[in-house]
Design a protein around this motif. Structure first.
Motif, mmCIF file in Angstrom:
data_model
loop_
_atom_site.group_PDB
_atom_site.id
_atom_site.type_symbol
_atom_site.label_atom_id
_atom_site.label_comp_id
_atom_site.label_asym_id
_atom_site.label_seq_id
_atom_site.Cartn_x
_atom_site.Cartn_y
_atom_site.Cartn_z
ATOM 1 N N ASP A 1 0.828 -1.207 0.000
ATOM 2 C CA ASP A 1 0.000 0.000 0.000
ATOM 3 C C ASP A 1 0.861 1.254 0.000
ATOM 4 N N ARG A 2 1.962 1.197 0.727
ATOM 5 C CA ARG A 2 2.876 2.342 0.767
ATOM 6 C C ARG A 2 3.580 2.513 -0.584
ATOM 7 N N LEU A 3 3.986 1.422 -1.188
ATOM 8 C CA LEU A 3 4.605 1.482 -2.507
ATOM 9 C C LEU A 3 3.643 2.081 -3.529
ATOM 10 N N ASP A 4 2.394 1.636 -3.482
ATOM 11 C CA ASP A 4 1.389 2.152 -4.433
ATOM 12 C C ASP A 4 1.177 3.650 -4.242
ATOM 13 N N ALA A 5 1.133 4.091 -2.990
ATOM 14 C CA ALA A 5 0.919 5.509 -2.713
ATOM 15 C C ALA A 5 2.090 6.343 -3.217
ATOM 16 N N LEU A 6 3.313 5.869 -3.009
ATOM 17 C CA LEU A 6 4.497 6.615 -3.453
ATOM 18 C C LEU A 6 4.613 6.614 -4.973
ATOM 19 N N ALA A 7 4.217 5.513 -5.605
ATOM 20 C CA ALA A 7 4.221 5.472 -7.070
ATOM 21 C C ALA A 7 3.248 6.497 -7.631
ATOM 22 N N ALA A 8 2.066 6.589 -7.011
ATOM 23 C CA ALA A 8 1.061 7.549 -7.479
ATOM 24 C C ALA A 8 1.506 8.982 -7.249
ATOM 25 N N GLU A 9 2.166 9.214 -6.106
ATOM 26 C CA GLU A 9 2.542 10.579 -5.745
ATOM 27 C C GLU A 9 3.783 11.059 -6.494
ATOM 28 N N HIS A 10 4.759 10.169 -6.670
ATOM 29 C CA HIS A 10 6.056 10.595 -7.204
ATOM 30 C C HIS A 10 6.417 9.976 -8.553
ATOM 31 N N GLY A 11 5.682 8.943 -8.975
ATOM 32 C CA GLY A 11 6.006 8.307 -10.246
ATOM 33 C C GLY A 11 7.159 7.325 -10.173
ATOM 34 N N PHE A 12 7.506 6.866 -8.967
ATOM 35 C CA PHE A 12 8.557 5.860 -8.838
ATOM 36 C C PHE A 12 8.113 4.530 -9.451
ATOM 37 N N GLY A 13 9.078 3.773 -9.971
ATOM 38 C CA GLY A 13 8.845 2.352 -10.149
ATOM 39 C C GLY A 13 8.881 1.710 -8.771
ATOM 40 N N THR A 14 8.200 0.590 -8.596
ATOM 41 C CA THR A 14 8.164 -0.046 -7.286
ATOM 42 C C THR A 14 8.310 -1.554 -7.404
ATOM 43 N N VAL A 15 8.771 -2.163 -6.310
ATOM 44 C CA VAL A 15 8.801 -3.617 -6.209
ATOM 45 C C VAL A 15 8.663 -3.984 -4.739
ATOM 46 N N ALA A 16 7.858 -4.995 -4.454
ATOM 47 C CA ALA A 16 7.742 -5.492 -3.088
ATOM 48 C C ALA A 16 8.964 -6.336 -2.770
ATOM 49 N N ILE A 17 9.590 -6.068 -1.624
ATOM 50 C CA ILE A 17 10.774 -6.820 -1.230
ATOM 51 C C ILE A 17 10.891 -6.837 0.285
ATOM 52 N N ASP B 1 14.127 -12.009 3.727
ATOM 53 C CA ASP B 1 13.646 -13.219 3.056
ATOM 54 C C ASP B 1 14.411 -13.405 1.750
ATOM 55 N N ALA B 2 15.213 -14.464 1.676
ATOM 56 C CA ALA B 2 16.061 -14.678 0.498
ATOM 57 C C ALA B 2 15.241 -14.828 -0.778
ATOM 58 N N ASP B 3 14.113 -15.538 -0.707
ATOM 59 C CA ASP B 3 13.285 -15.734 -1.897
ATOM 60 C C ASP B 3 12.689 -14.416 -2.379
ATOM 61 N N SER B 4 12.305 -13.550 -1.435
ATOM 62 C CA SER B 4 11.755 -12.252 -1.795
ATOM 63 C C SER B 4 12.804 -11.400 -2.505
ATOM 64 N N ILE B 5 14.034 -11.438 -2.015
ATOM 65 C CA ILE B 5 15.121 -10.681 -2.651
ATOM 66 C C ILE B 5 15.351 -11.168 -4.075
ATOM 67 N N ALA B 6 15.424 -12.471 -4.248
ATOM 68 C CA ALA B 6 15.679 -13.028 -5.579
ATOM 69 C C ALA B 6 14.560 -12.668 -6.553
ATOM 70 N N ALA B 7 13.319 -12.764 -6.086
ATOM 71 C CA ALA B 7 12.187 -12.442 -6.954
ATOM 72 C C ALA B 7 12.168 -10.959 -7.320
ATOM 73 N N ALA B 8 12.456 -10.113 -6.352
ATOM 74 C CA ALA B 8 12.466 -8.675 -6.611
ATOM 75 C C ALA B 8 13.556 -8.308 -7.608
ATOM 76 N N ALA B 9 14.737 -8.890 -7.453
ATOM 77 C CA ALA B 9 15.836 -8.585 -8.380
ATOM 78 C C ALA B 9 15.474 -9.012 -9.797
ATOM 79 N N ALA C 1 14.242 -7.251 -15.143
ATOM 80 C CA ALA C 1 13.431 -7.489 -16.342
ATOM 81 C C ALA C 1 12.740 -6.216 -16.809
ATOM 82 N N ARG C 2 12.247 -5.430 -15.863
ATOM 83 C CA ARG C 2 11.511 -4.203 -16.224
ATOM 84 C C ARG C 2 12.432 -3.024 -16.521
ATOM 85 N N TYR C 3 13.621 -3.054 -15.925
ATOM 86 C CA TYR C 3 14.577 -1.945 -16.083
ATOM 87 C C TYR C 3 15.945 -2.511 -16.453
ATOM 88 N N PRO C 4 16.094 -3.028 -17.681
ATOM 89 C CA PRO C 4 17.371 -3.636 -18.073
ATOM 90 C C PRO C 4 18.535 -2.645 -18.080
#
Length: 246
Positions: free
Chosen positions: A40-56, A60-68, A73-76
């Protein structure tokens, strides 16, 4: 690092130092992707500032790997990573109950930093020029008595960064270390450490990045801690900080 034309991922950037730095880098002209645990915080900051976002979740090692994988992929063109995530907790080392806080702090601050670096380093090494910024603390050099494990993890980040930098000599990746002093943030629920204002800290950091300060990004307020051992003031500063009652 070119603050005006980089593509930057900042973990732990939904508040405090991470968010402030993300905003400054974006204002300077860089493309900024922020990471955090709260969607929810990521979504709010994306709307307010136009940041790209990722949940991480850097604990959690799996969360880090998935986020990377997602960010790359989205920002080569990604060429800069800032390992900002961290937690800070008071501990009474005479109370065995502190151990759970200690282990969570090590997992987030030190292991999380190592795993973040591992997840992004192959991509950064493939870029013509890239920057990796770890985040330690002035407390890496003189510990705050009330937060022993936090201080120890930041000393670990400092040492790990030095070794990483040496291993990457001759590569395309520049390794910087940001060592903040006490700054007015919500790191410990808004506790007042007499820290410097967040805007003043961020101004100085961006100025140091722009002027090519390397390999350590040290604002003026952190210099006494960074050089306490050299200056013979380590014990004096240690006792003074312990006396604040935090």
């Amino acid at each position: 690092m070119d603050t005006t034309n980089s593509t930057v991922f900042v973990s732990g950037a939904t508040s405090g130092l991470g968010l402030a730095l993300a905003q400054r880098l974006q204002a300077a002209g860089s493309t900024v992707v922020i990471g955090g645990r709260r969607q929810d915080r990521l979504d709010a900051l994306a709307a307010e500032h136009g940041f790209g976002t990722v949940a991480i979740d850097v604990a959690d090692a799996d969360s880090i790997a998935a986020a990377a994988t997602d960010v790359i992929a989205r920002y080569p063109e990604l060429d800069t990573v800032v390992t900002m995530s961290g937690i800070m907790r008071n501990e009474d080392l005479r109370d065995p109950g502190h151990v759970s806080d200690a282990l969570e702090t090590v997992q987030t601050n030190l292991v999380g930093t190592i795993l973040l670096i591992d997840a992004f380093l192959p991509h950064l090494l493939s870029r013509p020029a890239a920057t990796l910024i770890t985040v330690s603390s002035g407390l890496a050099f003189v510990p705050l008595t009330a937060t022993p494990t936090y201080s120890a993890t930041k000393a670990g980040v400092h040492s790990y960064t030095q070794a990483l930098r040496q291993q990457l000599v001759g590569s395309s990746v520049e390794v910087l270390e940001l060592a903040p002093p006490a700054v007015q943030t919500d790191l410990m629920g808004g506790a007042d450490f007499g820290g410097m204002p967040l805007d003043a800290f961020t101004d100085e950091v961006v100025e140091l990045l722009d002027t090519g300060a390397a390999p350590e990004i040290l604002v003026e307020n952190v210099q006494p801690l960074r050089w306490a051992e050299r200056d013979g003031t380590h014990q004096q500063i240690l006792e003074a900080m312990a006396g604040r009652g935090h």
